[in-house]
Design an enzyme around this catalytic site. Structure first.
Site, PDB file in Angstrom:
ATOM      1  N   GLU A  68       0.838  -1.191   0.000  1.00 33.50           N
ATOM      2  CA  GLU A  68       0.000   0.000   0.000  1.00 33.50           C
ATOM      3  C   GLU A  68       0.882   1.253   0.000  1.00 33.50           C
ATOM      4  OE1 GLU A  68      -3.103   2.100   3.207  1.00 33.50           O
ATOM      5  OE2 GLU A  68      -1.915   0.325   3.749  1.00 33.50           O
ATOM      6  N   TRP A  69       0.502   2.244  -0.791  1.00 37.02           N
ATOM      7  CA  TRP A  69       1.203   3.518  -0.781  1.00 37.02           C
ATOM      8  C   TRP A  69       0.675   4.382   0.360  1.00 37.02           C
ATOM      9  CZ3 TRP A  69       5.378   5.871  -2.573  1.00 37.02           C
ATOM     10  CH2 TRP A  69       5.451   7.262  -2.487  1.00 37.02           C
ATOM     11  N   LEU A  70       1.569   4.834   1.223  1.00 38.84           N
ATOM     12  CA  LEU A  70       1.212   5.724   2.323  1.00 38.84           C
ATOM     13  C   LEU A  70       1.722   7.113   1.971  1.00 38.84           C
ATOM     14  CD1 LEU A  70       2.129   3.473   5.400  1.00 38.84           C
ATOM     15  CD2 LEU A  70      -0.075   3.678   4.216  1.00 38.84           C
ATOM     16  N   ASP A 122      13.644  -3.375  14.242  1.00 36.27           N
ATOM     17  CA  ASP A 122      14.661  -2.530  13.596  1.00 36.27           C
ATOM     18  C   ASP A 122      14.175  -1.085  13.634  1.00 36.27           C
ATOM     19  OD1 ASP A 122      16.937  -1.743  12.262  1.00 36.27           O
ATOM     20  OD2 ASP A 122      16.290  -2.469  10.298  1.00 36.27           O
TER      21      ASP A 122
END
Length: 302
Positions: free
Chosen positions: A102-104, A208
């Site tokens: 998904e593009w945020l 991380d």
């Protein structure tokens, strides 16, 4: 920016399966931030905007994107922190590994960003396991990360984290015999030094959590990306976040309000946890991190 032909075709098939209509990539724009693989913002004529990264030569270890996809799914299922949805991940039949997310839409932080992330991280850490580890080994950067289950946190941190990275660095010639003896003395004392951590139990970790893996979205909410997830002591995420900085005002205060820390974090446990990530940097980037690693090692009260 051009996508490799096989990756383009695979992404088009994945989007078509998701939308139920034919899909062609109509726009590709390079995005920065990754040091392992190239990445891009991808548009298709079937609608939707996606984030894509793919393997380039021998720099992407086999299984890296599959492990990342499963870690993102686990974090997303906790409904605690915002992470990008996994759209599709490449298979063995593809020319190169790839991961479609998904593009945020990026944005700027506001007064709610960092306190909100602190509270969300504490909620994530409330997702517990009976033991320390993960259902599979995964990666820290491009290096393998062992996650075999352990009943003891000190044993896990010694045998799955510090010792493997230390052995790698010693084999490469980064540490002499004196440094190795100091590391061995630390490993021998971990049961005592990490005893207070056992009471917290095993939390679901990002694994991380440095500043580059926080993505502030439009509207100011922070999302977490590029996880290296497992169940471990919750302070590991906090220690990594403090190693290189970049976390804004209110993050730590909000976390501690949601879940206070036991005494000894800053003096004892934080440098022990940060040593792992410094050893990783030695093994990934070389001798430039040896001095700071030895300084952290000397700071641990044995």
């Amino acid at each position: 920016m051009n996508l490799p032909g096989g990756v383009r075709a695979a992404v088009e098939r994945a989007v078509a399966q998701r939308t139920g209509r034919d899909a062609r990539v109509s726009g590709v724009r390079a995005v920065g931030g990754g040091c392992i693989s190239p990445a891009a913002r991808v548009e298709t004529d079937a609608g939707g905007v996606f984030f894509l990264k793919w393997g380039s030569g021998s720099g992407t270890p086999a299984g890296l994107f599959d492990a990342e996809a499963r870690a993102l799914a686990a974090l997303g299922a906790a409904h605690a922190v915002r992470v990008p949805e996994v759209v599709a991940v490449g298979g063995p039949e593809d020319d190169a590994p790839w991961l479609l997310l998904e593009w945020l839409e990026p944005g700027a932080p506001d007064a709610r960003t960092w306190p909100g992330l602190g509270r969300a991280l504490a909620t994530l850490h409330r997702v517990r396991a009976e033991r320390y580890g993960w259902q599979e080994d995964n990666f820290i950067g491009s290096l393998p990360q062992a996650n075999g289950w352990a009943a003891s946190w000190a044993a896990f941190w010694r045998d799955r984290r510090l010792a493997p990275q230390l052995e790698m660095a010693v084999r490469a010639g980064y540490f002499d015999a004196r440094a190795r003896r100091r590391f061995d003395a630390l490993l021998d004392r971990l049961d005592t030094l990490l005893a207070d951590a056992e009471a917290d139990g095993a939390s679901l970790l990002h694994g991380d959590l440095w500043g580059g893996n926080v993505h502030v979205m439009a509207g100011g909410q922070a999302a977490l990306i590029d996880p290296s997830a497992y169940h471990g002591h919750r302070e590991v995420d906090l220690a990594m976040s403090e190693l290189f900085g970049g976390f804004g005002a209110g993050f730590y205060e909000a976390y501690r309000e949601a879940w206070p820390l036991a005494p000894g974090y800053a003096e004892v446990r934080r440098p022990i946890y940060q040593l792992y990530y410094l050893l990783v940097h030695v093994n990934l980037f070389g001798a430039g991190y040896v001095g700071s690693t030895l300084a952290w090692l000397e700071a641990v009260p044995l």
